[in-house]
Design a protein around this motif. Structure first.
Motif, short mmCIF file in Angstrom:
data_model
loop_
_atom_site.label_atom_id
_atom_site.label_comp_id
_atom_site.label_asym_id
_atom_site.label_seq_id
_atom_site.Cartn_x
_atom_site.Cartn_y
_atom_site.Cartn_z
N LYS A 11 0.85 -1.18 0.00
CA LYS A 11 0.00 0.00 0.00
C LYS A 11 0.89 1.23 0.00
CE LYS A 11 -3.70 2.49 0.11
NZ LYS A 11 -4.61 2.53 -1.06
N ARG A 12 0.58 2.15 -0.94
CA ARG A 12 1.33 3.40 -1.05
C ARG A 12 0.41 4.59 -0.83
NH1 ARG A 12 2.67 0.32 -5.51
NH2 ARG A 12 4.80 -0.51 -5.56
N TYR A 13 0.94 5.63 -0.23
CA TYR A 13 0.28 6.92 -0.16
C TYR A 13 1.19 7.93 -0.85
CZ TYR A 13 -2.60 4.70 3.45
OH TYR A 13 -3.44 3.85 4.14
N GLY A 14 0.93 8.19 -2.13
CA GLY A 14 1.86 9.02 -2.89
C GLY A 14 3.21 8.33 -3.01
N ASP A 15 4.25 9.01 -2.58
CA ASP A 15 5.60 8.43 -2.65
C ASP A 15 5.95 7.60 -1.42
OD1 ASP A 15 6.08 9.64 -5.11
OD2 ASP A 15 6.86 11.47 -4.18
N LYS A 47 -7.12 -1.24 8.41
CA LYS A 47 -8.12 -0.67 7.49
C LYS A 47 -8.31 -1.55 6.26
CE LYS A 47 -7.39 4.15 8.86
NZ LYS A 47 -6.78 5.46 8.48
N ILE A 48 -7.23 -2.13 5.77
CA ILE A 48 -7.35 -3.04 4.62
C ILE A 48 -8.11 -4.30 5.01
CG2 ILE A 48 -6.04 -4.52 3.05
CD1 ILE A 48 -3.89 -2.32 2.98
N LEU A 49 -7.80 -4.85 6.18
CA LEU A 49 -8.51 -6.04 6.65
C LEU A 49 -9.99 -5.77 6.86
CD1 LEU A 49 -5.97 -7.51 9.25
CD2 LEU A 49 -6.40 -8.31 6.93
N ALA A 50 -10.31 -4.54 7.29
CA ALA A 50 -11.71 -4.17 7.51
C ALA A 50 -12.44 -3.82 6.21
CB ALA A 50 -11.78 -2.99 8.48
N GLY A 51 -11.72 -3.80 5.10
CA GLY A 51 -12.35 -3.51 3.82
C GLY A 51 -12.59 -2.03 3.58
N LEU A 52 -11.92 -1.16 4.33
CA LEU A 52 -12.14 0.28 4.21
C LEU A 52 -11.26 0.91 3.14
CD1 LEU A 52 -12.44 1.27 7.96
CD2 LEU A 52 -14.29 0.85 6.32
N ILE A 53 -10.10 0.36 2.92
CA ILE A 53 -9.23 0.81 1.83
C ILE A 53 -8.71 -0.43 1.10
CG2 ILE A 53 -8.55 2.97 2.94
CD1 ILE A 53 -5.94 1.68 3.76
N LYS A 54 -8.32 -0.22 -0.15
CA LYS A 54 -7.84 -1.34 -0.96
C LYS A 54 -6.31 -1.27 -1.09
CE LYS A 54 -12.00 -2.18 -3.67
NZ LYS A 54 -12.56 -2.36 -5.03
N VAL A 60 -5.83 -10.24 0.15
CA VAL A 60 -6.34 -10.38 1.51
C VAL A 60 -7.62 -11.19 1.47
CG1 VAL A 60 -7.22 -9.19 3.56
CG2 VAL A 60 -5.37 -8.16 2.23
N LYS A 61 -7.73 -12.18 2.36
CA LYS A 61 -8.93 -12.99 2.44
C LYS A 61 -9.39 -13.07 3.90
CE LYS A 61 -9.30 -14.18 -1.92
NZ LYS A 61 -10.42 -13.72 -2.75
N THR A 68 -14.03 -6.66 1.44
CA THR A 68 -15.12 -5.73 1.14
C THR A 68 -16.47 -6.42 0.98
OG1 THR A 68 -14.70 -5.86 -1.25
CG2 THR A 68 -13.52 -4.15 -0.02
N SER A 69 -16.50 -7.75 1.03
CA SER A 69 -17.74 -8.49 0.82
C SER A 69 -18.66 -8.37 2.04
CB SER A 69 -17.45 -9.97 0.55
OG SER A 69 -16.93 -10.59 1.71
#
Length: 232
Positions: A11-15, A47-54, A60-61, A68-69
């Motif tokens: 996961k990246r945020y800009g640089d 946040k990724i595990l909670a499906g809030l951001i990709k 991730v399963k 996100t399901s």
């Protein structure tokens, strides 16, 4: 059974690279602490595990499903750092709104959490009128209202005084069958709520294992974790 599977997560945020190829697996019922300095990637992971951001890359399963399901959303209870309940709703209405979202019919669960978290005298207060500690208690109640299979907790004891911390720890410990990932800076809290630990630093997973292994490394847990963070 495998509850959480993470493979080559990026996961990246800009640089800035927040996560750089993180992989781990968590079995159902396990209780893990997520340790590391600020900026290590802990909150991003939750946040990724909670499906809030990709993620930008990786997989991730949650019990085999995408985070996100709807099935994953039903299984998960996520408490963000600095959680902020709906400010215009009362304590009771915040919880009733969650009951509707979660399809909960049992009034006893709502009343139990209001009582055990000592929120009864605030039940008609709007969330915006609460102290930061009472907001945190309300957010915790909203997170565990549906007795989630998987709990993702980001600094869950923020803003709580010591007696309330003990009360909340007891409440989390009562969820014996739930799978936990707890991000915290407080080693004593991690040790009470979890029995395994992951150490993240600079977006990379530095170590995974049992707390007993950390305790057996000859120094305090804090010093051992600090060395692992630095790559020692």
């Amino acid at each position: 059974m495998e509850c959480i599977s993470v493979r080559d997560l990026v996961k990246r945020y800009g640089d800035t690279i927040a996560l750089n190829g993180v992989s781990f697996k968590i079995m159902c019922g396990e209780k893990w602490a997520l340790l590391g300095p600020n900026g290590a990637g802990k909150s991003t992971t939750l946040k990724i595990l909670a499906g809030l951001i990709k993620p930008d890359a990786g997989e991730v399963k949650i019990k085999g499903d995408d985070p996100t399901s709807l099935s994953s959303k039903r299984r998960i209870g996520y408490l963000p750092e600095d959680a902020d309940p709906f400010p215009a709703l009362s304590v009771e209405d915040n919880l009733r709104f969650m009951m509707v979202l979660r399809g909960i019919k049992d009034e006893k669960r709502l009343e139990y959490l209001i009582e055990v978290l000592e929120l009864d005298k605030f039940r008609k207060y709007k969330a915006a009128e609460l102290s930061r500690g009472n907001k945190q208690k309300l957010a915790i109640a909203m997170t565990i209202l549906h007795s989630p299979e998987i709990l993702l907790l980001d600094e869950p004891l923020n803003y709580l005084d010591i007696p309330t911390q003990d009360l909340v720890i007891d409440l989390f410990q009562s969820l014996r069958d739930s799978t936990f990932i707890v991000s915290t800076h407080i080693m004593s809290v991690a040790n009470k709520l979890t029995d395994k630990a992951m150490v993240l630093s600079n977006g990379a997973l530095k170590w995974m294992g049992d707390f007993e292994e950390l305790k057996g490394m000859g120094e305090s847990i804090e010093k051992v974790v600090a060395k692992l963070i630095k790559g020692g």
